[in-house]
Every structure is written in C-alpha cells, then in structure tokens.
Write an enzyme that holds these catalytic residues in place. Structure first.
Site, PDB file in Angstrom:
ATOM      1  N   GLU A 115       0.879  -1.418  -0.047  1.00 48.93           N
ATOM      2  CA  GLU A 115       0.017   0.011  -0.202  1.00 48.93           C
ATOM      3  C   GLU A 115       0.810   1.333  -0.088  1.00 48.93           C
ATOM      4  OE1 GLU A 115      -4.074  -0.600   1.933  1.00 48.93           O
ATOM      5  OE2 GLU A 115      -2.837  -1.710   3.157  1.00 48.93           O
ATOM      6  N   GLU A 135      -4.183  -8.784   3.889  1.00 48.29           N
ATOM      7  CA  GLU A 135      -5.455  -8.523   4.938  1.00 48.29           C
ATOM      8  C   GLU A 135      -6.323  -9.181   5.297  1.00 48.29           C
ATOM      9  OE1 GLU A 135      -2.561  -4.819   4.102  1.00 48.29           O
ATOM     10  OE2 GLU A 135      -3.860  -6.393   3.153  1.00 48.29           O
TER      11      GLU A 135
END
Length: 292
Positions: A115, A135
C-alpha cells in the site's frame, strides 16, 4: 538488535533516500509509520530535496502490519493503537505532495508495504519480489488505500483476485499488469529509482497518482456486475468471513463515488472488522503457528 527506525540521506542530486528498517523481516509497525511521517515532512520542506525514494533495509521493502499490533488492539479494544494515516499522511503528504516519490522494492512488498508502494508515483523492483495484500487472511481489509489503488493499477478483476485470495504475485507479473514500472538488478535498484524520481521531478516522466487513475477500471456497470458475482461467490465459499463482503463493498464505493470516498469507507469498515471475533481468531492462529 536495533528496533524499528526510519533514516534519510539526501544526495548531491537532490534525491532523498528514505529507508525503513524493522529487523528481522521488516514488518510495518507503528514507530515506522511515525518515522516515515517525520522524514517525509522534513523532505518536503527542505530546499535541497527535489524528489524522494522510499525503500527498505536488509534486502526487504516492507511487510504488513506486525500481527502483535493487532493482538494489542484485540486485548485492549483501543483502536488508537493503529495509526489513522491513510489520508493525512499517505494522500496529503506523499501522494499529493509537491515532490514525487518512487518506491524501490526488493524482497517483498506485502500488505501495508504494498500500500505504501502504491502511494508512490512509480515503483521499481528487483526480480522475483513478492507483491500482495494479505489483510483478509487476518480478518480485516487493506486499511492504507489498497482497496482503491490496486484496482486502479491492475484492474478490478485482478485486484479482487489478489485481495480475496491473499496470495502474492511476483514483480514480473506485476510488471505485466502495470503495478510495477520496471524490474532491475538489485545492485542497480537505488540508482535507477533515483533517476526515475528525478525524471518525474523534472518533467521527463509523468507524475501518476494511482488514486486518480481510471483507465483500468472499465465501465462502472461491468465492474459492478463483476463485483456482484464476486459477492455471491464469497457468500458461498466464505460465509463466515465478513471481511470478504466488506472488501468488495469498499471497492464498489470507490468505483461509484471516487477513490477518496472509497478511502473513507475503507477506514470505517476496517475499524469495525479489526475488533471482530473473526479477526481475533485468525490473528491468534497465526501468532500460535509462528510461536510453534
């Protein structure tokens, strides 16, 4: 053993190299986030800095958040342990900042590490690096903009596949998809990243903000149809995993209302999921396996 730290060196070419270090595997942690914020704010203010390269130490770019951080949240119920920097730091300071950033990736860029790389305006990688958003495997969704930037960089279908499976891809596949801009030998990584950063700063290469990209999203109607099918499949294959539906809903929010709206929903959804029994159980299982 040294703890988590962030260092910065400014070269004669005007490129600041910001290095994140958290031995032994370079997992993302709270001190790294605040160190990154401090160095970026300094670099943006310095007159001798034209551009920035973000990289990791010891042959690794950056992994996901240390699961022990999530464990502390689960034990205390205190969400403030997790830094809320998706917009304040990643958008306002880095992505929309006045100086371009290039991610120099080696080893892996997983979870929050990927990210952070996607926030940068270009990504240069060494061969065989691992790239992924994992995640959902710990009961949450990407919380640093991954649900919005990955679909804009690789397309909705591939982004959904990567997030729902939690499986990484190689930098070679990332290059084909457009997630990576170039693959270079490890000994040339920083030099090539520096040159790319200067090219962007001086207008020879375009400055690309992935949150604003739309060319790979396709028609909204087709993307929403694909997401609806994915939601139905997730109900069948992962009926007790709310993070799957939440991830797809958050992607859809960004498609319909724009990336910034998607970031806001991402934060709201993640703050609920991180305190769920599913997340607690999955994190406990992972920590128990590593302990064993």
């Amino acid at each position: 053993m040294a703890g988590a730290q962030v260092s910065m060196e400014v070269g004669n070419d005007g490129v600041a190299i910001i290095t994140l270090s958290n031995p032994p595997v370079n997992d993302l942690d709270v001190p790294l986030i605040w160190g990154l914020k401090e160095k970026y704010e300094e670099a943006m203010k310095r007159n001798d800095v034209k551009a920035i390269v973000m990289t990791g130490d010891n042959g690794k770019f950056l992994g996901g958040f240390d699961n022990r951080v999530f464990e502390r949240v689960h034990k205390t119920g205190d969400l403030s342990i997790l830094p809320n920097v998706s917009i304040e730091l990643l958008v306002n300071v880095i992505e929309d900042g006045p100086k371009p950033s290039v991610a120099a990736i080696q080893g892996h860029a997983i979870g929050g590490g990927l990210e952070l790389a996607m926030v940068c305006h270009a990504r240069i990688s060494t061969p065989k690096a691992q790239l992924g958003l994992h995640e959902l495997s710990i009961g949450v969704i990407p919380g640093f903009g991954g649900t919005q930037r990955l679909p804009r960089l690789v397309g909705v279908e591939k982004a959904v596949e990567m997030m729902l499976s939690s499986k990484p891809i190689t930098s070679e596949e990332g290059l084909e998809l457009g997630l990576i801009d170039a693959i270079v030998p490890s000994q040339e990584l920083l030099n090539i990243a520096r040159l790319r950063a200067l090219d962007i700063a001086e207008g020879r290469k375009p400055l690309v903000r992935s949150l604003h990209m739309t060319n790979k999203l396709g028609p909204i109607s087709e993307s929403r149809e694909f997401l609806n099918i994915a939601k139905q499949n997730a109900k069948k294959t992962a009926p007790n995993m709310p993070q799957h539906q939440a991830c797809l809903d958050t992607i859809e929010e960004g498609l319909v209302h724009g990336g910034y709206a998607g970031l806001l929903k991402e934060g709201e959804v993640d703050s609920v999921l991180v305190l769920s029994d599913v997340s607690k159980r999955l994190v406990q299982n992972i920590l128990a396996q590593r302990s064993t």
